[in-house]
Design an enzyme around this catalytic site. Structure first.
Site, PDB file in Angstrom:
ATOM      1  N   ARG A 122      39.854 -35.925  28.223  1.00  0.00           N
ATOM      2  CA  ARG A 122      38.834 -35.449  27.274  1.00  0.00           C
ATOM      3  C   ARG A 122      38.544 -36.579  26.288  1.00  0.00           C
ATOM      4  O   ARG A 122      38.875 -36.505  25.115  1.00  0.00           O
ATOM      5  CB  ARG A 122      39.322 -34.201  26.528  1.00  0.00           C
ATOM      6  N   GLN A 127      33.270 -38.135  28.996  1.00  0.00           N
ATOM      7  CA  GLN A 127      32.542 -36.887  28.724  1.00  0.00           C
ATOM      8  C   GLN A 127      31.468 -36.580  29.780  1.00  0.00           C
ATOM      9  O   GLN A 127      31.276 -35.441  30.163  1.00  0.00           O
ATOM     10  CB  GLN A 127      31.880 -36.992  27.359  1.00  0.00           C
ATOM     11  N   SER A 133      34.225 -29.044  30.897  1.00  0.00           N
ATOM     12  CA  SER A 133      33.334 -28.750  29.768  1.00  0.00           C
ATOM     13  C   SER A 133      31.970 -28.268  30.235  1.00  0.00           C
ATOM     14  O   SER A 133      31.411 -27.314  29.689  1.00  0.00           O
ATOM     15  CB  SER A 133      33.125 -30.003  28.904  1.00  0.00           C
ATOM     16  N   TYR A 228      44.107 -30.316  23.315  1.00  0.00           N
ATOM     17  CA  TYR A 228      44.394 -28.966  23.804  1.00  0.00           C
ATOM     18  C   TYR A 228      45.404 -28.287  22.887  1.00  0.00           C
ATOM     19  O   TYR A 228      46.230 -28.935  22.249  1.00  0.00           O
ATOM     20  CB  TYR A 228      44.992 -29.023  25.205  1.00  0.00           C
TER      21      TYR A 228
END
Ligand code: NAD
Length: 375
Positions: A122, A127, A133, A228
């Site tokens: 992440r 991205q 996501s 997380y």
């Protein structure tokens, strides 16, 4: 390099790994793209649209799996299909690696490079290839639309000559990618939204979208270097369950999205809390497929409790908007391949020292190379 995208075989799966736009991008790089006939049947892309984008269509699934240099697919493959891959092939898909030790061994034994979409770091650089996501974002949207459809009342406040209708009260539990989109969607529909997450920064993000952040002092909750959440202690969990019970009881809709990386999702709403909710209230549990945040939710099903609360445990929420889900997933695949593409040699350059590959390559050269799965 030959890239093959098979048709998904799980009956619940409506998405395609590549849509025509992704094919166009990949053929533009100089790759040969082959898709299985019917790949886009459930996301409104006929074979002809893939052909127009530059792909060739095959009905010989086994042959294409055996000859591809790169396989892109949505769901994890069967061991039988891994056995068809040629030595050195790169296989990119969701893999559920924490629960699939045998499948991982199979990939290694086959001397293939297995890349897990779940394990893409992440980070800002990664991205554009972050499929968790891109799909969670759509799942958050669908969760709210589903709740609005099941609710026997409306979301927005309406002032009419016949009186005022109050806005729906929505509680979003877990404010990651899916939760943030759920908040934004519920707000757009005019609901009054409350939200909770164990991460303080998530509460701030919820507030910036116009939600009320539920404040519960759980002490130190921590997090991983990837952002997380960590598992709560039993005492912290109980404190959270008790503190949010009143909000649940007063809500028309509860959307749960809470997950803990690599573990089963925590059960955050117990049966006594469900029983305290109003008849007609709706709970949508986005974590249902992997165990669920709500006691009594049946994965893949919608049920109604004795007191009239609707429990929605459907799986593959993002698959309900399969066209857009395939668009962004296809873009994730194409972006990843483009990122590692060697312009001159026209190949996917493997480099296990690269930060992104170190994060998501599970097997390579006959071995399990990922630190977390070596043992
Ligand atoms: P996730 O699906 O793992 O979990 C969903 C949410 O549940 C998380 O916000 C988590 O904190 C929350 N949660 C866990 N236990 C909970 C509990 N007991 N009660 C309430 N909520 C609980 O999360 P995700 O959506 O995949 O996002 C994980 C992280 O990754 C976030 O920090 C997000 O901002 C970050 N992220 C970074 C990038 C990037 O930089 N490229 C991209 C996407 C996400």
């Amino acid at each position: 390099m030959k890239i093959f995208a098979p048709k998904e075989t799980d009956t619940i799966e409506t998405r395609a790994a590549l849509d025509p736009a992704a094919v166009k991008k990949l053929t533009g790089l100089g790759a040969e793209v082959v898709v299985e006939s019917g790949i886009g049947d459930r996301c409104d892309h006929p074979d002809s649209s893939y052909e127009e984008a530059g792909a060739s269509i095959t009905t010989d699934r086994s042959g294409a799996l055996g000859s591809a240099d790169i396989v892109t697919r949505v769901r994890k493959p069967s061991e039988e299909e891994v056995a068809l891959l040629k030595e050195g092939a790169i296989h990119i898909s969701f893999l559920d690696p924490f629960n699939e030790p045998e499948l991982i061994k199979k990939f290694a034994g086959q001397k293939t490079t297995a890349i897990s979409l779940e394990m893409i770091p992440r980070t800002t650089l990664a991205q554009k290839m972050d499929a968790i996501s891109s799909q969670a974002n759509l799942a958050g949207y669908v969760a709210v639309i589903t709740a609005a459809d099941r609710l026997n009342s409306i979301f927005p406040m309406m002032m009419t000559p016949a009186g005022t209708i109050s806005p729906a009260k929505v509680f979003v539990l877990g404010i990651g990618v899916a939760g943030l989109q759920a908040i934004a969607t519920a707000k757009r529909l005019g609901a009054r939204v409350t939200a909770f997450d164990v991460r303080a920064e998530a509460l701030e993000q919820a507030e910036s979208l116009g939600a009320k952040a539920l404040k519960i002092d759980l002490g130190e909750t921590g997090g991983t270097d990837q952002g997380y959440a960590k598992e709560l202690t039993p005492e912290q969990l109980q404190k959270q369950i008790d503190a949010q019970a009143k909000v649940c009881a007063q809500s028309d809709v509860v959307i749960t999205t809470a997950k803990v990386f690599g573990r089963k999702p925590p059960v955050l709403i117990k049966k006594n809390v469900v029983d305290s909710m109003q008849p007609g209230a709706v709970i949508v549990d986005l974590a249902a497929e992997t165990g669920g945040n709500v006691e009594g939710v049946t994965p893949g099903e919608e049920t109604v409790t004795e007191n009239g609360v609707k429990l929605v445990g459907l799986a593959n929420f993002e698959g309900k908007v399969s066209k857009h889900a395939s668009q962004v997933l296809g873009a994730n695949f194409a972006n990843m391949i483009e990122h590692f593409w060697d312009e001159e040699a026209k190949i996917f350059k493997l480099d296990l020292e690269d930060d992104i590959q170190k994060g998501c390559v599970i097997t390579h050269g006959g071995e399990v190379v990922h630190e977390r799965f070596k043992d």
